[in-house]
Structure formats: C-alpha cells, structure tokens
Enzyme design. Structure first.
Site, PDB file in Angstrom:
ATOM      1  N   CYS A 265       0.802  -1.226   0.000  1.00 40.07           N
ATOM      2  CA  CYS A 265       0.000   0.000   0.000  1.00 40.07           C
ATOM      3  C   CYS A 265       0.835   1.277   0.000  1.00 40.07           C
ATOM      4  O   CYS A 265       0.275   2.370  -0.113  1.00 40.07           O
ATOM      5  CB  CYS A 265      -0.936   0.002   1.201  1.00 40.07           C
TER       6      CYS A 265
ATOM      7  N   HIS B  59      -3.832   7.630   6.098  1.00 42.68           N
ATOM      8  CA  HIS B  59      -3.912   6.347   5.399  1.00 42.68           C
ATOM      9  C   HIS B  59      -5.316   5.783   5.584  1.00 42.68           C
ATOM     10  O   HIS B  59      -5.919   5.304   4.629  1.00 42.68           O
ATOM     11  CB  HIS B  59      -2.846   5.391   5.929  1.00 42.68           C
TER      12      HIS B  59
ATOM     13  N   HIS C 205      -9.804   1.754  -1.309  1.00 44.25           N
ATOM     14  CA  HIS C 205      -8.362   1.585  -1.105  1.00 44.25           C
ATOM     15  C   HIS C 205      -7.744   1.069  -2.397  1.00 44.25           C
ATOM     16  O   HIS C 205      -7.968  -0.077  -2.793  1.00 44.25           O
ATOM     17  CB  HIS C 205      -8.121   0.605   0.048  1.00 44.25           C
TER      18      HIS C 205
END
Length: 408
Positions: A163, A302, A337
C-alpha cells in the site's frame, strides 16, 4: 546535489469518482461515494462485495493489437498520465529524454491479466496461455508503457511495496531530482485487482468490510466506531515533477512544491501496523521538508477503516502533532483503497485541496472514540495556503511513507 526545489506541474486521476482530477476533487468535496455493490462470482465462491470500480472505457483510441499488450492497470496509468502531462504544458514527448525519469507504483500489477490467462488455461477445451501474459503481468509494465509513450530515458523505478508503492515511487523520484539524476519525472501509481482471484484472497484475510446492507456506498467508514474493514478500489493517479529551474526555464508554474519524503520500516509484523514506525516516517518527512509539525494544516490519513489500523494511525498522529493538533480526513471512504496506487491518488487529493484552499471531509463518521486523539474533518474547511500538507501511506509488510507538500 541540486539546491532546486521540486515542483508538481501537472496532475491526473482515473478513479471510481470520475475520469479526471477535477471530478475526483469535486466528489471528495461533496462527499459523493464511488463505492457500489459488486456482484462477485458465485461460481468461484466469491460472494457480492463492496468496491469502488472504474467505469470509464479504457484504451478505446488504441488499435486492438496495441491494446492487447496492456493490462487494465496499465491502461488506467496511461489515462491518468495523459491528463497530468497535458496540464504540465509539456510537448507530446519529453524535450529532454535523457533527463526525464518515470517512477511508478503498483501492488499486484497485472493481476487481471494473470486471472484471464489462468481462466483460459483451466476452462478452455484446448488450454492456451495468452502470449502477452508475462509483459502484461510484470510489475514494471505500466512504467515501461509510460517511458515509451513520453520518451523517458533517464531512469525507471517500478516500486511494488504493497500500500506504500506509489507514495514511495514519488518520494524516490524526488530524491532523483534532488541529486541531479534527472530534471523531471512522471510519477504515480495504478492498480486494478477487482477480479475473483484477488478479491477472494482479500476476503479470506478477513480485512474487507462487508457491504452495508442499507447503503453500500457507505461501506467504508474510516475512524468511525462502526468501521468493519477496508473497501477495495481501482484506478490510477499521475503527477509531473520538475526541478524549479527546469520548470521556470520553460515558463511552467507550480501547482505545489513536493517538499518532504519520509520512509520507515516497522520490522514488526506482516500485517499489523506499528505506531513507532509511522511516527518515524512522519518525523522524517517533516525534517526532510525543513518544517515543524505546527506548520502542517492538514493530513490525508492512510485511514483504511480497519479497527487496528485507524487506532494505530490516530496514535502516531497524536504523538507527532499533539492531541487533536491537526485536521485529518481519510478519503478512502469515498474512492476505496487503491492499494499500490492509493498514495498517488491521495497526494492528488492534497494538491487539489491546496489549489482550492478547501479540505475534504472525512465521510461516513457517525460516532468516533478516536476523535479524542485526532481532529476529524466533518465538513469541508478552508485551508490556509501558508501551511503545509502531509499524505500518509502505510503498508502491509511494515513500510511507512509520508509526503509533504506546500504552496509554491
């Protein structure tokens, strides 16, 4: 090492919130979600799931033989890069190819191409693997296509660090430019993993939020007490970076200055985040930018909406900026995401917020005990352009990246 600052002169986006950076920013400001219920694949044991899918037609301007060389994430990369390159005012190909780099991030790369090839091999009467499977699947495929399209010959960085992939690609490109290895770079990330194989794997891991039975677009709720996990998204984001001297010489202006990059590794656990590691990345980014925490006026968190992830990030933010010391929002509530592409898309959100002088709200928060630690933006707020912004990307494997931008 060059003393030049590094400017962002162009941005582009391709997401479930729209085909470009402007529609993306509009949706964030309006709190409009791109998340919807996806049908799944019952034949492969994949139940319906919530995700943020791109509906834009891709590669329609290519001959079929050329389009056949691209995985879906590479087509998204080309779409976002075209917008960023055009906005920067550069000619069709780089005027200084040997001084132009590409740095691109992706998590699973060409997982759709891999799924397609396995499917064809297993289900067709005459097993066959697509002859371009390898070049569509490889993690540097998007970067390679971008290098060829724009004549980027100085360096190619293809980062696959879960990520944090695209955020790290952007940070490493910043270092290339600072150290005089290039004068400009096309940077960003792309991800397209909404296929049965990868979705089933994420579901098996137990980190995906089940679809909200009453309102699927609200399935992702970062920092909310009712958060139940992440929602996958797909898309791409691109930015053009230039040294200030190179941009000035051709009459370009800065959308923002990319001022700081911090990277740390937890070295603790494959999937559990660590506040110490996140704090180190944040402090390293601020030190690299030469600014104090008090000068930061916004953090794009995040914020994946996992129970532990949001709590650990709230702790690291409170350590660095003080309790409720900085306005925070997590835009994944609306665009999902994007895994390896998430950091680039969220940096584009920051650039747009800086340009518009308005901070995007943290959508879908009803009740939050974490609000005692972090100042969650509930409605759009004005932004003081004298302040800086931080974008966080924290990855499985323990890689943490923070980026700092401010006005030019």
């Amino acid at each position: 090492m060059t003393a030049d600052s590094v400017w962002i002169t162009g941005i582009g986006a391709c997401s479930a919130l729209g085909p470009d950076a402007a529609s993306f920013a509009d949706a964030l400001a309006q709190g409009r979600s791109g998340i919807a219920l996806q049908p799944g694949d019952p034949a492969r044991g994949v139940p319906p799931f919530a995700a943020a899918a791109v509906t834009l037609p891709l590669g329609q301007d290519m001959p079929p033989a050329q389009r056949n060389l691209h995985d879906r994430h590479s087509l998204m990369a080309l779409h976002a890069a075209h917008e960023a390159w055009t906005q920067s005012g550069l000619p069709a190909a780089s005027p200084v190819p040997e001084r132009s780099a590409v740095a691109w991030g992706t998590g699973l790369g060409g997982s759709n191409a891999l799924q397609q090839s396995y499917g064809e091999h297993l289900t067709k009467e005459t097993p066959r693997i697509h002859p371009y499977t390898v070049v569509r699947v490889m993690s540097n495929s998007a970067a390679s296509h971008l290098a060829m399209k724009y004549g980027l010959k100085a360096s190619m960085l293809a980062i696959s660090n879960a990520c944090a992939s695209s955020a790290q690609a952007i940070g490493e490109a910043l270092m290339l430019l600072r150290h005089g290895r290039a004068d400009m770079a096309l940077v960003g990330g792309s991800e397209a993993m909404l296929n049965p194989g990868s979705v089933a794997a994420w579901q098996a891991m137990g980190v995906m939020a089940p679809p909200d039975p009453d309102d699927p677009p609200r399935s992702c709720r970062p920092f909310d007490d009712g958060r139940r996990g992440l929602v996958l998204g797909e898309g791409a984001a691109a930015l053009v970076l230039e040294t200030a001297s190179h941009a000035r010489a051709r009459g370009a202006s800065a959308l923002a200055v990319l001022a700081g990059y911090g990277h740390s590794v937890d070295a603790v656990h494959l999937s559990r985040p660590d506040a110490d590691g996140q704090e180190r990345a944040l402090r390293a980014a601020l030190a690299d930018a030469g600014i104090e925490p008090a000068r930061v006026g916004y953090v794009n968190a995040h914020g994946t909406a996992t129970d532990v992830g949001d709590a650990v990030e709230a702790e690291s933010l409170a350590r660095v900026f003080g309790v409720r010391g900085v306005p925070v929002s997590a835009t994944k509530a609306l665009h999902g995401h994007l895994i390896g592409a998430g950091g680039a898309l969220e940096l584009v959100a920051c650039v747009q917020a800086l340009q518009r002088r308005a901070l995007p709200p943290n959508a879908h928060v009803r009740d939050s005990t974490l609000e005692a630690q972090v100042d969650l933006i509930r409605a759009s707020r004005a932004f003081d352009p004298a302040q800086a912004m931080v974008s966080n990307s924290f990855a499985f494997g323990g890689s943490n990246v923070s980026l700092v931008i401010h006005a030019g």
